[in-house]
Design a protein around this motif. Sequence first.
Motif, PDB file in Angstrom:
ATOM      1  N   ALA A  22       0.818  -1.218   0.000  1.00  0.00           N
ATOM      2  CA  ALA A  22       0.000   0.000   0.000  1.00  0.00           C
ATOM      3  C   ALA A  22       0.845   1.258   0.000  1.00  0.00           C
ATOM      4  CB  ALA A  22      -0.930   0.002   1.219  1.00  0.00           C
ATOM      5  N   HIS A  23       2.080   1.165   0.469  1.00  0.00           N
ATOM      6  CA  HIS A  23       2.990   2.314   0.490  1.00  0.00           C
ATOM      7  C   HIS A  23       3.939   2.308  -0.713  1.00  0.00           C
ATOM      8  CE1 HIS A  23       1.567   2.420   4.631  1.00  0.00           C
ATOM      9  NE2 HIS A  23       2.056   3.632   4.746  1.00  0.00           N
ATOM     10  N   GLY A  24       3.543   1.624  -1.765  1.00  0.00           N
ATOM     11  CA  GLY A  24       4.356   1.631  -2.975  1.00  0.00           C
ATOM     12  C   GLY A  24       5.517   0.668  -2.948  1.00  0.00           C
ATOM     13  N   GLY A  25       5.474  -0.332  -2.057  1.00  0.00           N
ATOM     14  CA  GLY A  25       6.540  -1.322  -1.993  1.00  0.00           C
ATOM     15  C   GLY A  25       7.777  -0.849  -1.252  1.00  0.00           C
ATOM     16  N   ARG A  26       7.649   0.198  -0.444  1.00  0.00           N
ATOM     17  CA  ARG A  26       8.811   0.747   0.270  1.00  0.00           C
ATOM     18  C   ARG A  26       8.507   0.870   1.758  1.00  0.00           C
ATOM     19  NH1 ARG A  26       8.194   3.543  -4.441  1.00  0.00           N
ATOM     20  NH2 ARG A  26       6.807   5.011  -3.401  1.00  0.00           N
ATOM     21  N   THR A  27       9.575   0.902   2.540  1.00  0.00           N
ATOM     22  CA  THR A  27       9.441   1.155   3.973  1.00  0.00           C
ATOM     23  C   THR A  27      10.111   2.459   4.380  1.00  0.00           C
ATOM     24  OG1 THR A  27      11.433  -0.167   4.439  1.00  0.00           O
ATOM     25  CG2 THR A  27       9.304  -1.305   4.531  1.00  0.00           C
ATOM     26  N   ARG A  28      10.891   3.063   3.471  1.00  0.00           N
ATOM     27  CA  ARG A  28      11.498   4.377   3.680  1.00  0.00           C
ATOM     28  C   ARG A  28      11.158   5.245   2.471  1.00  0.00           C
ATOM     29  NH1 ARG A  28      15.014   4.534   7.834  1.00  0.00           N
ATOM     30  NH2 ARG A  28      15.870   6.497   7.117  1.00  0.00           N
ATOM     31  N   PHE A  29      10.952   6.544   2.721  1.00  0.00           N
ATOM     32  CA  PHE A  29      10.416   7.400   1.675  1.00  0.00           C
ATOM     33  C   PHE A  29      11.249   8.680   1.536  1.00  0.00           C
ATOM     34  CE2 PHE A  29       7.214   4.938   3.851  1.00  0.00           C
ATOM     35  CZ  PHE A  29       6.660   4.214   2.801  1.00  0.00           C
ATOM     36  N   TYR A  30      11.404   9.089   0.268  1.00  0.00           N
ATOM     37  CA  TYR A  30      12.227  10.256  -0.052  1.00  0.00           C
ATOM     38  C   TYR A  30      11.473  11.166  -1.019  1.00  0.00           C
ATOM     39  CZ  TYR A  30      15.682   7.155   1.995  1.00  0.00           C
ATOM     40  OH  TYR A  30      16.330   6.306   2.850  1.00  0.00           O
ATOM     41  N   VAL A  31      12.090  12.296  -1.340  1.00  0.00           N
ATOM     42  CA  VAL A  31      11.412  13.318  -2.142  1.00  0.00           C
ATOM     43  C   VAL A  31      10.994  12.800  -3.513  1.00  0.00           C
ATOM     44  CG1 VAL A  31      12.508  15.260  -0.961  1.00  0.00           C
ATOM     45  CG2 VAL A  31      13.658  14.188  -2.900  1.00  0.00           C
ATOM     46  N   THR A  32      11.670  11.790  -4.014  1.00  0.00           N
ATOM     47  CA  THR A  32      11.340  11.259  -5.344  1.00  0.00           C
ATOM     48  C   THR A  32      10.211  10.238  -5.296  1.00  0.00           C
ATOM     49  OG1 THR A  32      13.093   9.603  -5.074  1.00  0.00           O
ATOM     50  CG2 THR A  32      13.666  11.638  -6.252  1.00  0.00           C
ATOM     51  N   ASP A  33       9.774   9.860  -4.098  1.00  0.00           N
ATOM     52  CA  ASP A  33       8.737   8.842  -3.952  1.00  0.00           C
ATOM     53  C   ASP A  33       7.357   9.484  -3.855  1.00  0.00           C
ATOM     54  OD1 ASP A  33      10.678   6.831  -3.874  1.00  0.00           O
ATOM     55  OD2 ASP A  33      10.944   7.080  -1.708  1.00  0.00           O
ATOM     56  N   SER A  34       6.358   8.718  -4.211  1.00  0.00           N
ATOM     57  CA  SER A  34       4.975   9.162  -4.050  1.00  0.00           C
ATOM     58  C   SER A  34       4.183   8.031  -3.408  1.00  0.00           C
ATOM     59  CB  SER A  34       4.355   9.548  -5.397  1.00  0.00           C
ATOM     60  OG  SER A  34       4.309   8.431  -6.266  1.00  0.00           O
ATOM     61  N   ILE A  35       3.217   8.406  -2.570  1.00  0.00           N
ATOM     62  CA  ILE A  35       2.358   7.436  -1.887  1.00  0.00           C
ATOM     63  C   ILE A  35       0.922   7.767  -2.241  1.00  0.00           C
ATOM     64  CG2 ILE A  35       1.723   6.431   0.334  1.00  0.00           C
ATOM     65  CD1 ILE A  35       4.304   7.544   1.498  1.00  0.00           C
ATOM     66  N   ASN A  36       0.184   6.767  -2.667  1.00  0.00           N
ATOM     67  CA  ASN A  36      -1.223   6.964  -3.002  1.00  0.00           C
ATOM     68  C   ASN A  36      -2.055   6.944  -1.724  1.00  0.00           C
ATOM     69  OD1 ASN A  36      -3.989   6.499  -3.808  1.00  0.00           O
ATOM     70  ND2 ASN A  36      -3.201   5.915  -5.824  1.00  0.00           N
ATOM     71  N   PRO A  37      -2.673   8.059  -1.346  1.00  0.00           N
ATOM     72  CA  PRO A  37      -3.439   8.091  -0.091  1.00  0.00           C
ATOM     73  C   PRO A  37      -4.618   7.132  -0.082  1.00  0.00           C
ATOM     74  CG  PRO A  37      -3.787  10.100  -1.368  1.00  0.00           C
ATOM     75  CD  PRO A  37      -2.671   9.369  -2.015  1.00  0.00           C
ATOM     76  N   GLN A  38      -5.189   6.846  -1.257  1.00  0.00           N
ATOM     77  CA  GLN A  38      -6.320   5.925  -1.309  1.00  0.00           C
ATOM     78  C   GLN A  38      -5.895   4.516  -0.925  1.00  0.00           C
ATOM     79  OE1 GLN A  38      -9.711   6.796  -2.011  1.00  0.00           O
ATOM     80  NE2 GLN A  38      -9.784   4.813  -0.955  1.00  0.00           N
ATOM     81  N   PHE A  39      -4.714   4.103  -1.371  1.00  0.00           N
ATOM     82  CA  PHE A  39      -4.218   2.770  -1.024  1.00  0.00           C
ATOM     83  C   PHE A  39      -3.938   2.665   0.476  1.00  0.00           C
ATOM     84  CE2 PHE A  39      -2.403   2.324  -5.576  1.00  0.00           C
ATOM     85  CZ  PHE A  39      -3.663   1.954  -6.035  1.00  0.00           C
ATOM     86  N   VAL A  40      -3.399   3.745   1.058  1.00  0.00           N
ATOM     87  CA  VAL A  40      -3.125   3.748   2.499  1.00  0.00           C
ATOM     88  C   VAL A  40      -4.437   3.656   3.278  1.00  0.00           C
ATOM     89  CG1 VAL A  40      -2.135   5.065   4.408  1.00  0.00           C
ATOM     90  CG2 VAL A  40      -0.984   5.035   2.189  1.00  0.00           C
ATOM     91  N   SER A  41      -5.440   4.407   2.835  1.00  0.00           N
ATOM     92  CA  SER A  41      -6.747   4.353   3.483  1.00  0.00           C
ATOM     93  C   SER A  41      -7.363   2.967   3.344  1.00  0.00           C
ATOM     94  CB  SER A  41      -7.673   5.405   2.873  1.00  0.00           C
ATOM     95  OG  SER A  41      -8.967   5.343   3.450  1.00  0.00           O
ATOM     96  N   ASN A  42      -7.232   2.361   2.164  1.00  0.00           N
ATOM     97  CA  ASN A  42      -7.767   1.007   1.955  1.00  0.00           C
ATOM     98  C   ASN A  42      -7.088  -0.001   2.880  1.00  0.00           C
ATOM     99  OD1 ASN A  42      -9.349   2.086  -0.051  1.00  0.00           O
ATOM    100  ND2 ASN A  42      -8.129   1.281  -1.735  1.00  0.00           N
ATOM    101  N   ALA A  43      -5.780   0.170   3.098  1.00  0.00           N
ATOM    102  CA  ALA A  43      -5.056  -0.730   4.004  1.00  0.00           C
ATOM    103  C   ALA A  43      -5.607  -0.624   5.421  1.00  0.00           C
ATOM    104  CB  ALA A  43      -3.561  -0.413   3.979  1.00  0.00           C
ATOM    105  N   ALA A  44      -5.931   0.602   5.834  1.00  0.00           N
ATOM    106  CA  ALA A  44      -6.505   0.802   7.173  1.00  0.00           C
ATOM    107  C   ALA A  44      -7.839   0.078   7.308  1.00  0.00           C
ATOM    108  CB  ALA A  44      -6.671   2.287   7.452  1.00  0.00           C
ATOM    109  N   ARG A  45      -8.679   0.180   6.262  1.00  0.00           N
ATOM    110  CA  ARG A  45      -9.983  -0.491   6.308  1.00  0.00           C
ATOM    111  C   ARG A  45      -9.811  -2.017   6.288  1.00  0.00           C
ATOM    112  NH1 ARG A  45     -10.039   4.097   6.618  1.00  0.00           N
ATOM    113  NH2 ARG A  45      -9.924   3.363   8.773  1.00  0.00           N
ATOM    114  N   ASN A  46      -8.839  -2.502   5.550  1.00  0.00           N
ATOM    115  CA  ASN A  46      -8.585  -3.946   5.504  1.00  0.00           C
ATOM    116  C   ASN A  46      -8.152  -4.472   6.865  1.00  0.00           C
ATOM    117  OD1 ASN A  46      -9.213  -4.096   2.778  1.00  0.00           O
ATOM    118  ND2 ASN A  46      -7.086  -3.832   2.125  1.00  0.00           N
ATOM    119  N   ILE A  47      -7.361  -3.681   7.573  1.00  0.00           N
ATOM    120  CA  ILE A  47      -6.921  -4.109   8.907  1.00  0.00           C
ATOM    121  C   ILE A  47      -8.099  -4.147   9.869  1.00  0.00           C
ATOM    122  CG2 ILE A  47      -5.522  -3.414  10.898  1.00  0.00           C
ATOM    123  CD1 ILE A  47      -3.375  -2.529   8.970  1.00  0.00           C
TER     124      ILE A  47
END
Length: 248
Positions: free
Chosen positions: A148-173
């Motif tokens: 849900a975080h784009g296949g990463r555990t650390r994030f930098y300025v070149t990375d992007s995270i889709n907020p919808q996927f993060v929200s979906n992960a929360a609902r799945n949990i």
Amino acid sequence: MRMSHLLTCLTRRWPLLLAAMLALSATACSQQQGRDMARQFSEGKPDEFFQTSVDRMATLGMRDNLQSLYLLMNKLYLRNPSQWRQSGYPDAVTAARTIRQAIENRQPLPALGERRDLAALSYSLSPEFRGDRVGAFIYAIGSMLVTAHGGRTRFYVTDSINPQFVSNAARNIEKATWLLGQRQDANGVLLLFSNEISEEGSNLSFAVEFGKIVARLDLLTQILDERYRRIGLNYAQSLLLMNFLPVQ
């Protein structure tokens, strides 16, 4: 007479004294701020220079969520000691370490075949699954979080995270937490023991820890939404005001 003269001198020179005191205070504050900044830089890691505040928050949130997940894994092994024995490892510590490495290195879990994320989550809570159900359940949630975080555990300025996927992960949990307390085998016995409410006492620590993960994910979702909303608003404002966009 001398006192009157002293008061007169102090009154006349008070602005100068006040200015000197403010200058000394500013110097002291500046020195303290300089020391604080130097300490923060010395305690930081080099890669933090390539992170925005949102990147840093996402990195710390992922770290804390995985730590919560590993804590839940240990607690589930304590409540379900028969599970780690089915893992093929000599003890719960070794089993937990293997699951953790598989999550963070994005490696498949033999007991789940090639299943990851949602497919692994559904299979781990099905009566058909045979093996270490605790390890499979935690691995499934961990792999889902990373995906849900784009296949990463650390994030930098070149990375992007889709907020919808993060929200979906929360609902799945949230759904997985409910299923954890409901799924039973053919004999009506829970597949995994977690929360407990009985005459002897209550243990809701599992729900609390899962709730912390959901709360972090929802907070990150809101911040990401606001971040991208502000980018859009800033662009719209520039068009409305006919301002040229900065290029550096």
